[in-house]
Design a protein around this motif. Sequence first.
Motif, PDB file in Angstrom:
ATOM      1  N   MET A   1       0.773  -1.062   0.097  1.00  0.00           N
ATOM      2  CA  MET A   1       0.084  -0.119   0.004  1.00  0.00           C
ATOM      3  C   MET A   1       0.931   1.151  -0.064  1.00  0.00           C
ATOM      4  N   ASN A   2       0.640   2.207  -1.116  1.00  0.00           N
ATOM      5  CA  ASN A   2       1.350   3.147  -1.025  1.00  0.00           C
ATOM      6  C   ASN A   2       1.250   4.622  -0.374  1.00  0.00           C
ATOM      7  N   ARG A   3       1.543   5.418   0.029  1.00  0.00           N
ATOM      8  CA  ARG A   3       1.540   6.636   0.721  1.00  0.00           C
ATOM      9  C   ARG A   3       0.004   7.372   0.579  1.00  0.00           C
ATOM     10  N   ASN A   4      -0.451   7.364  -0.902  1.00  0.00           N
ATOM     11  CA  ASN A   4      -1.667   7.919  -1.135  1.00  0.00           C
ATOM     12  C   ASN A   4      -2.704   7.112  -0.468  1.00  0.00           C
ATOM     13  N   PHE A   5      -2.724   5.841  -0.682  1.00  0.00           N
ATOM     14  CA  PHE A   5      -3.631   4.831   0.257  1.00  0.00           C
ATOM     15  C   PHE A   5      -3.579   5.280   1.667  1.00  0.00           C
ATOM     16  N   TRP A   6      -2.618   5.558   2.344  1.00  0.00           N
ATOM     17  CA  TRP A   6      -2.851   5.701   3.687  1.00  0.00           C
ATOM     18  C   TRP A   6      -3.405   7.083   4.116  1.00  0.00           C
ATOM     19  N   ILE A   7      -3.029   8.082   3.013  1.00  0.00           N
ATOM     20  CA  ILE A   7      -3.648   9.410   3.243  1.00  0.00           C
ATOM     21  C   ILE A   7      -5.038   9.150   3.108  1.00  0.00           C
ATOM     22  N   ILE A   8      -5.837   8.532   2.192  1.00  0.00           N
ATOM     23  CA  ILE A   8      -7.251   8.549   2.016  1.00  0.00           C
ATOM     24  C   ILE A   8      -7.798   7.646   3.266  1.00  0.00           C
ATOM     25  N   ALA A   9      -6.818   6.928   3.564  1.00  0.00           N
ATOM     26  CA  ALA A   9      -7.518   5.971   4.758  1.00  0.00           C
ATOM     27  C   ALA A   9      -7.464   6.759   5.917  1.00  0.00           C
ATOM     28  N   LEU A  10      -6.571   7.700   6.193  1.00  0.00           N
ATOM     29  CA  LEU A  10      -6.860   8.729   7.302  1.00  0.00           C
ATOM     30  C   LEU A  10      -7.929   9.522   6.999  1.00  0.00           C
ATOM     31  N   ILE A  11      -8.196  10.035   5.755  1.00  0.00           N
ATOM     32  CA  ILE A  11      -9.461  10.875   5.485  1.00  0.00           C
ATOM     33  C   ILE A  11     -10.697  10.288   5.715  1.00  0.00           C
ATOM     34  N   SER A  12     -10.545   8.853   5.411  1.00  0.00           N
ATOM     35  CA  SER A  12     -11.737   7.786   5.757  1.00  0.00           C
ATOM     36  C   SER A  12     -12.120   7.960   7.346  1.00  0.00           C
ATOM     37  N   LEU A  13     -10.982   7.649   7.999  1.00  0.00           N
ATOM     38  CA  LEU A  13     -11.100   7.658   9.422  1.00  0.00           C
ATOM     39  C   LEU A  13     -11.684   9.060  10.267  1.00  0.00           C
ATOM     40  N   ILE A  14     -11.255   9.973   9.589  1.00  0.00           N
ATOM     41  CA  ILE A  14     -11.536  11.379  10.224  1.00  0.00           C
ATOM     42  C   ILE A  14     -13.060  11.681   9.734  1.00  0.00           C
ATOM     43  N   ASN A  15     -13.293  11.155   8.513  1.00  0.00           N
ATOM     44  CA  ASN A  15     -14.784  11.327   8.008  1.00  0.00           C
ATOM     45  C   ASN A  15     -15.844  10.508   8.743  1.00  0.00           C
ATOM     46  N   SER A  16     -15.257   9.325   9.080  1.00  0.00           N
ATOM     47  CA  SER A  16     -16.320   8.385   9.917  1.00  0.00           C
ATOM     48  C   SER A  16     -16.293   8.948  11.495  1.00  0.00           C
ATOM     49  N   LEU A  17     -15.086   9.669  11.881  1.00  0.00           N
ATOM     50  CA  LEU A  17     -15.662  10.263  12.991  1.00  0.00           C
ATOM     51  C   LEU A  17     -16.690  11.418  13.090  1.00  0.00           C
ATOM     52  N   SER A  18     -16.692  12.082  11.840  1.00  0.00           N
ATOM     53  CA  SER A  18     -17.884  13.072  11.828  1.00  0.00           C
ATOM     54  C   SER A  18     -18.991  12.435  11.798  1.00  0.00           C
ATOM     55  N   LEU A  19     -19.355  11.335  11.095  1.00  0.00           N
ATOM     56  CA  LEU A  19     -20.526  10.445  10.969  1.00  0.00           C
ATOM     57  C   LEU A  19     -20.772   9.758  12.255  1.00  0.00           C
ATOM     58  N   THR A  20     -20.017   9.253  12.825  1.00  0.00           N
ATOM     59  CA  THR A  20     -20.363   8.363  14.003  1.00  0.00           C
ATOM     60  C   THR A  20     -20.488   9.291  15.381  1.00  0.00           C
ATOM     61  N   ILE A  21     -20.067  10.357  15.330  1.00  0.00           N
ATOM     62  CA  ILE A  21     -20.352  11.341  16.398  1.00  0.00           C
ATOM     63  C   ILE A  21     -21.878  11.374  16.580  1.00  0.00           C
ATOM     64  N   LEU A  22     -22.445  11.643  15.267  1.00  0.00           N
ATOM     65  CA  LEU A  22     -23.875  11.757  15.221  1.00  0.00           C
ATOM     66  C   LEU A  22     -24.743  10.618  15.305  1.00  0.00           C
ATOM     67  N   ILE A  23     -24.357   9.584  15.073  1.00  0.00           N
ATOM     68  CA  ILE A  23     -25.420   8.563  15.093  1.00  0.00           C
ATOM     69  C   ILE A  23     -25.846   8.080  16.190  1.00  0.00           C
ATOM     70  N   PRO A  24     -25.351   8.050  17.514  1.00  0.00           N
ATOM     71  CA  PRO A  24     -26.091   7.823  18.861  1.00  0.00           C
ATOM     72  C   PRO A  24     -27.065   8.906  19.183  1.00  0.00           C
ATOM     73  N   VAL A  25     -27.096  10.082  18.439  1.00  0.00           N
ATOM     74  CA  VAL A  25     -27.851  11.504  19.191  1.00  0.00           C
ATOM     75  C   VAL A  25     -28.796  11.796  17.956  1.00  0.00           C
ATOM     76  N   ILE A  26     -28.976  11.249  16.954  1.00  0.00           N
ATOM     77  CA  ILE A  26     -29.942  11.828  15.932  1.00  0.00           C
ATOM     78  C   ILE A  26     -31.396  11.304  16.459  1.00  0.00           C
ATOM     79  N   TYR A  27     -31.592  10.036  17.020  1.00  0.00           N
ATOM     80  CA  TYR A  27     -33.050   9.494  17.328  1.00  0.00           C
ATOM     81  C   TYR A  27     -33.259  10.509  18.654  1.00  0.00           C
ATOM     82  N   LEU A  28     -32.744  11.137  19.568  1.00  0.00           N
ATOM     83  CA  LEU A  28     -33.098  11.527  20.497  1.00  0.00           C
ATOM     84  C   LEU A  28     -32.793  13.077  20.262  1.00  0.00           C
ATOM     85  N   TYR A  29     -32.226  13.653  19.567  1.00  0.00           N
ATOM     86  CA  TYR A  29     -32.163  14.942  18.842  1.00  0.00           C
ATOM     87  C   TYR A  29     -33.549  15.367  18.277  1.00  0.00           C
ATOM     88  N   GLY A  30     -33.833  14.398  17.636  1.00  0.00           N
ATOM     89  CA  GLY A  30     -35.240  14.627  16.637  1.00  0.00           C
ATOM     90  C   GLY A  30     -36.202  14.789  17.696  1.00  0.00           C
TER      91      GLY A  30
END
Length: 397
Positions: free
Chosen positions: A1-30
């Motif tokens: 796996m090259n450098r670009n792969f690990w960069i996009i994996a890091l971006i996916s990790l950060i992007n997933s943080l953005s999503l998973t912070i919300l998953i437990p709260v959307i139901y009660l927030y609504g």
Amino acid sequence: MNRNFWIIALISLINSLSLTILIPVIYLYGRQYGLNDFQTSLLFSVYSIAQFFATPVIGKLSDRFGRKPLLMISLLGTVVANLIAGTAATAGVLFFARFLDGITGGNAAVAQAVISDVTTPENRARGFGINGAAFGFGFVLGPAMSLLAQQISLGAAFLVSGAIAFVALMITLFYLPESLPVKAVVVRQNLFDLGLKNLITGLTFPKVGILLIINFLIGTTFTIFTYAFQPYFIQVLHQTNQSLTLMFLVFGVLGVLMQTWGISVLTRKINLVAILFLGLLVRGASFLMMPIWANVIYFVGVTILFSLFNSLVQPMINALISLNARAEDQGTVLGLNASYLSVSNAIGPIIAGLMIHQSHPETYAYPLYLAGLLTLGVLIFAVAIRDRYQVQPGTFA
């Protein structure tokens, strides 16, 4: 796996943080905005409906103009949408914010296209597995960060999510090079040729079309569960939102273990299709077992089993779709895949929301039973037509 792969994996990790912070709260927030269970399911669905129409357009544009600019647009949309949601004064504004996030939310599909650009066919399954693990690791850190944000308010979780998406945007801007080797030729400029028409024509892609149908069915059954899980855990098992968030953390830990270690071991011993079947079998059985006994210890035990094998499903189906698509169609095909998943994400919560009634707690179990039966039905269908999408031995390692 090259450098670009690990960069996009890091971006996916950060992007997933953005999503998973919300998953437990959307139901009660609504619920804070006075929405009932069915209306809250629509809050989940409006995001997915918007993604359904937008993601194939974003995927096609990424084939024409490059991965990087489209990934940046998607991340910027997430930043703005979550800032609006976190400060929403009315339920209408909250619905608009979820729609805005969905209409710009093609970042996962574009990230998958980058992975297909920078990995060889024999490493494609491993690449999607690592990317899935990076996304799954977000389920470890995301719920923990959500717990901290919830100490302020449920709305604060949206603001933190937006800030984290901004970090992913900056990494994309400054560190991710363009990965698209050859841009697709523009034949016509009609906007509808970018995606909406391809929702139908994509089904005619050899081998890929049937995989899109299978993944749509898989996604529908799974999102019946993902919506029903939260009210069942809170209303039937009488747990708190903090306990719910901890459950998502457990999902994340086990998912990371399976996607970093388990997939690597399994792909050396059995083929991708067999791994997919194994994941679907355990997923379907787990859904049926969960509501049998309304006991939190029993429920946690079943969800641990579920979490381990459930994490096999999406990396395998993504790898099969990518391996069966031409190199120049990767962005388009993965965009279509994400779009069909989005519409399944819209259908599942509505089905679950229609089945449950707060005045009748026993109804909270019904969507779980339905999800289990339908998942096993999809498994039978996938087994019966496996020759139509099976990749040749040696295509993966």
